[in-house]
Design an enzyme around this catalytic site. Structure first.
Site, PDB file in Angstrom:
ATOM      1  N   ASP A   1     -61.471 -81.861  -2.248  1.00 58.23           N
ATOM      2  CA  ASP A   1     -61.539 -83.082  -1.447  1.00 58.23           C
ATOM      3  C   ASP A   1     -62.126 -84.277  -2.175  1.00 58.23           C
ATOM      4  O   ASP A   1     -62.118 -85.394  -1.651  1.00 58.23           O
ATOM      5  CB  ASP A   1     -62.352 -82.820  -0.166  1.00 58.23           C
TER       6      ASP A   1
ATOM      7  N   HIS B   1     -60.007 -76.086  -8.745  1.00 57.07           N
ATOM      8  CA  HIS B   1     -58.765 -75.905  -7.994  1.00 57.07           C
ATOM      9  C   HIS B   1     -57.958 -77.197  -7.860  1.00 57.07           C
ATOM     10  O   HIS B   1     -57.030 -77.258  -7.063  1.00 57.07           O
ATOM     11  CB  HIS B   1     -59.080 -75.323  -6.609  1.00 57.07           C
TER      12      HIS B   1
ATOM     13  N   THR C   1     -70.225 -70.670  -0.758  1.00 60.10           N
ATOM     14  CA  THR C   1     -69.098 -69.908  -1.296  1.00 60.10           C
ATOM     15  C   THR C   1     -68.938 -68.582  -0.565  1.00 60.10           C
ATOM     16  O   THR C   1     -69.903 -68.011  -0.072  1.00 60.10           O
ATOM     17  CB  THR C   1     -69.285 -69.629  -2.797  1.00 60.10           C
ATOM     18  N   SER C   2     -67.710 -68.086  -0.566  1.00 61.07           N
ATOM     19  CA  SER C   2     -67.427 -66.806   0.084  1.00 61.07           C
ATOM     20  C   SER C   2     -67.677 -65.627  -0.842  1.00 61.07           C
ATOM     21  O   SER C   2     -67.869 -64.500  -0.388  1.00 61.07           O
ATOM     22  CB  SER C   2     -65.963 -66.762   0.539  1.00 61.07           C
TER      23      SER C   2
ATOM     24  N   ASN D   1     -76.375 -70.102   1.121  1.00 58.70           N
ATOM     25  CA  ASN D   1     -75.237 -69.883   2.004  1.00 58.70           C
ATOM     26  C   ASN D   1     -75.701 -69.742   3.446  1.00 58.70           C
ATOM     27  O   ASN D   1     -76.740 -69.126   3.718  1.00 58.70           O
ATOM     28  CB  ASN D   1     -74.490 -68.600   1.619  1.00 58.70           C
ATOM     29  N   LEU D   2     -74.912 -70.268   4.355  1.00 57.61           N
ATOM     30  CA  LEU D   2     -75.204 -70.078   5.777  1.00 57.61           C
ATOM     31  C   LEU D   2     -74.875 -68.651   6.201  1.00 57.61           C
ATOM     32  O   LEU D   2     -75.615 -68.027   6.960  1.00 57.61           O
ATOM     33  CB  LEU D   2     -74.398 -71.076   6.612  1.00 57.61           C
TER      34      LEU D   2
END
Length: 245
Positions: free
Chosen positions: A99, A114, A191-192, A216-217
């Protein structure tokens, strides 16, 4: 909260993922079922999908451009800008987000792994990617001024490899940091831990003797591989996490 000390001997590599952008309100592009307007995501985010229906692909990305243009960097983005200004060339930010919010916030040492939603390139010739904020009207497929071929978003799609130059830049920075004689730190935020090669950076840093942090949440797939774990929104944690000395 334990603090991350950033002093004159610290080298810091940061990785950011979708969670950082989500806190700015970047619209999600697919529903809970993994579809976009009943299309599998591969229909609009793969070379095969582009060949099959470039009009559909550009409608999808024009919608994403319109949505991303309405949001703004959050305090997490701003904190990373402050860290970069403090550390200079001992800082590098690698992001999985497309973005452009990190650059809009003021980050300069950025690797957009990316791609970038607001850049376009030719699908046929070697014309360099160029800035393009255009939200194309439905049915429009832009063409290249150089060769007449179809233009495409400058995004790494499913089935495509990351730019080797981007990965080399991250590897070179990691090597300099780990052999600097100082302290080498890797911090991942939002991040995942699912998407490689980004999810494997923590292992390479650990093998090099570096220190690893995760902000991370929600738990990441690779949470157990980090030394320090801070649970919370990056926009709330990052501004308080570091002590600049």
């Amino acid at each position: 909260m334990e603090q991350l000390i950033l002093d004159s001997k610290t080298w810091l590599l940061v990785l950011t993922g979708a969670g950082v952008s989500a806190e700015s309100g970047v619209p999600t592009f697919r529903g809970m079922d993994g579809l976009w307007e009943n299309h599998p995501i591969e229909d609009v985010a793969s070379p095969r999908g582009f060949v099959k229906d470039p009009t559909l692909v550009w409608r999808f990305y024009s919608q994403r451009r319109a949505g991303a243009a309405t949001v703004h960097p959050n305090p997490g983005h701003d904190a990373l800008v402050a860290w970069e200004r403090h550390l200079g060339d001992r800082f590098l930010l690698a992001t999985q987000n497309v973005d452009g919010l990190h650059r809009r916030a003021g980050s300069n040492r950025v690797v957009e792994m990316h791609g970038n939603l607001f850049k376009t390139r030719c699908s046929m010739c070697k014309r360099a990617p160029f800035d393009d904020t255009t939200v194309y009207p439905v049915g429009k497929v832009p063409t290249c001024d150089a060769c007449g071929g179809r233009l495409r978003p400058h995004i790494v799609w499913f089935g495509e490899y990351l730019d080797p130059a981007d990965m080399q830049r991250i590897e070179d920075f990691s090597l300099r940091g780990s052999t600097s004689g100082g302290r080498f730190v890797f911090l991942a935020a939002g991040t995942s831990g699912l998407v490689y090669p980004a999810a494997g950076i923590v292992d390479h840093v650990a093998e090099a003797g570096g220190e690893t942090w995760l902000v991370n949440l929600d738990p990441a797939q690779n949470t157990s591989r980090f030394d320090n774990i801070v649970t919370g929104k990056s926009g709330e944690v990052l501004p308080k996490l570091a002590k600049l000395v």
